[in-house]
Design an enzyme around this catalytic site. Sequence first.
Site, PDB file in Angstrom:
ATOM      1  N   LYS A 120       2.977  -0.163 -10.812  1.00  0.00           N
ATOM      2  CA  LYS A 120       2.403   0.873  -9.951  1.00  0.00           C
ATOM      3  C   LYS A 120       2.260   0.359  -8.519  1.00  0.00           C
ATOM      4  O   LYS A 120       1.704  -0.725  -8.296  1.00  0.00           O
ATOM      5  CB  LYS A 120       1.031   1.318 -10.470  1.00  0.00           C
ATOM      6  CG  LYS A 120       0.354   2.377  -9.591  1.00  0.00           C
ATOM      7  CD  LYS A 120      -1.055   2.681 -10.076  1.00  0.00           C
ATOM      8  CE  LYS A 120      -1.780   3.630  -9.127  1.00  0.00           C
ATOM      9  NZ  LYS A 120      -3.191   3.831  -9.501  1.00  0.00           N
ATOM     10  N   HIS A 149      -2.103  -2.061  -4.573  1.00  0.00           N
ATOM     11  CA  HIS A 149      -2.618  -1.064  -3.633  1.00  0.00           C
ATOM     12  C   HIS A 149      -2.714  -1.675  -2.239  1.00  0.00           C
ATOM     13  O   HIS A 149      -3.152  -2.811  -2.083  1.00  0.00           O
ATOM     14  CB  HIS A 149      -4.002  -0.568  -4.057  1.00  0.00           C
ATOM     15  CG  HIS A 149      -4.004   0.227  -5.321  1.00  0.00           C
ATOM     16  ND1 HIS A 149      -3.921  -0.360  -6.568  1.00  0.00           N
ATOM     17  CD2 HIS A 149      -4.068   1.567  -5.533  1.00  0.00           C
ATOM     18  CE1 HIS A 149      -3.934   0.588  -7.492  1.00  0.00           C
ATOM     19  NE2 HIS A 149      -4.024   1.757  -6.892  1.00  0.00           N
TER      20      HIS A 149
END
Length: 233
Positions: A145, A118
């Site tokens: 991700k 992230h």
Amino acid sequence: MLNTPRICVVVIGKTLEEFLSQLEAAQTAVDFVELRIDYLEQINPNWVRIIKNHTHKKAILCCRARADGGKFLGTPEAQQEILQAGNDLGFDYLDIDLPVANKISIHEKKAKIIISYHNFLHTPPITELNFLLENMRLFNPDVFKFATKSEQYEDVKTLFKLLINKKNNENMIVLGMGEQGKIIRLLSPLLGGYLTFSSINGAISAPGQIDFKTMQDFYQRFYKISSPLKGED
């Protein structure tokens, strides 16, 4: 050929009662939920068991640390204990952030592992994202991700490039955070992304997250206008 989008609704209640209420609402809408237990004001392995007993759909268990954009203030050892409990209880997926992936080792692994990156400040250049992807591959996860702040068109292009150039046998989630990133949230699962995340009843866990009903309506309209017309050239 376009993929059928897989939508995952995020659950972020602060109290156990609120969390279970959100979970119930989410499970009436979708077949996939992300359980952000780091949002709970208190957390212990017994609560993980209670949440598992109320989970009837495929679920990602996530306990994201404050340093990685989450709410959890405990140590990596405490994260390990919670995620290990989730594995042992039979959750389908565990989400582990790349910065702590070398500190968290799940024993007798049953759950699939998502390794996450992230960046809430910007979208790094594609060379940096590819370097991070190579680091993720060292942990042999089931899903990769990437979620980055997307403020301009070039950020959107970079994230789509990352997704389109992934290896065919790799599962990847690519998300843009912010207004510009909404197009990535909508289109990435149609273009090979493993899934996309949505909210329900206004419970938003990331900038640019789209309400489930809005997302569902978009896909329904999209498929209606993109379906080939039989009998016409």
